[in-house]
Design an enzyme around this catalytic site. Structure first.
Site, mmCIF file in Angstrom:
data_model
loop_
_atom_site.group_PDB
_atom_site.id
_atom_site.type_symbol
_atom_site.label_atom_id
_atom_site.label_comp_id
_atom_site.label_asym_id
_atom_site.label_seq_id
_atom_site.Cartn_x
_atom_site.Cartn_y
_atom_site.Cartn_z
ATOM 1 N N CYS A 55 0.837 -1.191 0.000
ATOM 2 C CA CYS A 55 0.000 0.000 0.000
ATOM 3 C C CYS A 55 0.876 1.246 0.000
ATOM 4 O O CYS A 55 0.519 2.262 -0.565
ATOM 5 C CB CYS A 55 -0.892 -0.025 1.238
ATOM 6 S SG CYS A 55 -2.174 1.240 1.294
ATOM 7 N N CYS A 83 -8.052 -2.257 2.195
ATOM 8 C CA CYS A 83 -8.479 -3.637 2.450
ATOM 9 C C CYS A 83 -9.523 -3.696 3.557
ATOM 10 O O CYS A 83 -10.552 -4.369 3.439
ATOM 11 C CB CYS A 83 -7.283 -4.489 2.864
ATOM 12 S SG CYS A 83 -5.879 -4.493 1.733
ATOM 13 N N GLY A 118 -3.922 -2.876 9.023
ATOM 14 C CA GLY A 118 -3.226 -2.829 7.750
ATOM 15 C C GLY A 118 -3.773 -1.740 6.851
ATOM 16 O O GLY A 118 -4.431 -0.798 7.301
ATOM 17 N N CYS A 119 -3.505 -1.865 5.559
ATOM 18 C CA CYS A 119 -3.935 -0.865 4.584
ATOM 19 C C CYS A 119 -5.436 -0.656 4.665
ATOM 20 O O CYS A 119 -6.217 -1.601 4.581
ATOM 21 C CB CYS A 119 -3.542 -1.312 3.181
ATOM 22 S SG CYS A 119 -4.077 -0.184 1.882
ATOM 23 N N PHE A 120 -5.856 0.585 4.824
ATOM 24 C CA PHE A 120 -7.290 0.829 5.027
ATOM 25 C C PHE A 120 -8.134 0.534 3.801
ATOM 26 O O PHE A 120 -9.344 0.356 3.913
ATOM 27 C CB PHE A 120 -7.578 2.230 5.566
ATOM 28 C CG PHE A 120 -6.923 3.407 4.873
ATOM 29 C CD1 PHE A 120 -6.503 3.367 3.561
ATOM 30 C CD2 PHE A 120 -6.744 4.597 5.583
ATOM 31 C CE1 PHE A 120 -5.926 4.462 2.939
ATOM 32 C CE2 PHE A 120 -6.160 5.710 4.976
ATOM 33 C CZ PHE A 120 -5.746 5.638 3.650
#
Length: 227
Positions: free
Chosen positions: A19, A61, A57-59
């Protein structure tokens, strides 16, 4: 409170892309963006729902995962967990703040409980991975379950205890259990990013597979249109 055990999801590192790898000082290129019709709510309409906050984690997702859950009305990507005011994506993604990429979940408590949202949270990422989810490295991608009151804190702690007692994971859970303070909504181009950018390499190789793994293990939690 009885909490059902959830399936253990093995989090696989799918690619070397991340990301953060596409972060630049400029806005990411959205040439592949597609039009997506989304139900929209006014701020007044959203006020009648409860809110919950998570980081895993990556927002991109995380937002897509929670949006697939029945009883969830709206999800926003943003930043939380730090002390800096009005952070930007560039600052957070490059680890220049103490914030993590997080989501704000608006949900109907008559359709889904906070307990089930906690199950979704733990079941959709690796809570034993310190400052990392998949290819995304750094404290900005750490695992955090936020609570707004003592009842929510107990739900989270009880569920962690249950997971540990059942030896669901081979390593200790490192998720932070943190009192919620403030949520800063991310820039507009991050909202519904996965749906609007299905051909983005990170979305194809990380976000969508992560969402599909969640759907496979939580079929009874999904909205009809996401089955």
């Amino acid at each position: 409170m009885k909490i059902a055990r959830i399936p253990f999801l093995i989090f696989v590192l799918l690619t070397s892309s991340s990301c953060q790898s596409k972060n630049t000082k400029a806005k990411p290129v959205l040439a592949q963006e597609v039009e997506v019709e989304q139900p929209t709510f006014t701020p007044e309409e959203l006020q009648k729902y409860e809110t919950a906050y998570f980081a895993s984690g990556c927002f991109w997702c995380v937002e897509a995962i929670f949006e697939s859950v029945k009883g969830v009305k709206e999800v926003y990507s943003g930043y939380s967990g730090g002390i800096e005011k009005n952070p930007t994506y560039e600052q957070v993604a490059y680890g220049r703040t103490r914030h993590a990429e997080a989501v704000e979940v608006f949900y109907d408590p008559e359709l889904i409980s906070f307990t089930k949202l906690v199950q979704v949270f733990f079941g959709s990422h690796d809570p034993t991975s310190l400052n990392r989810q998949g290819p995304d490295k750094g404290a900005q991608y750490r695992s955090i379950a936020f609570y707004k009151n003592e009842a929510q804190k107990k739900v989270i702690m009880d569920y962690v205890s249950l997971l540990e007692s059942k030896n669901v994971y081979n390593s200790p859970i490192v998720t932070q259990i943190k009192e919620f303070d403030i949520f800063y909504k991310a820039e507009d181009y991050h909202q519904d990013y996965e749906k609007r950018n299905p051909n983005n390499s990170y979305v194809r190789n990380v976000s969508i597979p992560r969402l599909n793994r969640f759907k496979e293990n939580f079929k009874s939690y999904l909205k009809e249109e996401t089955h």
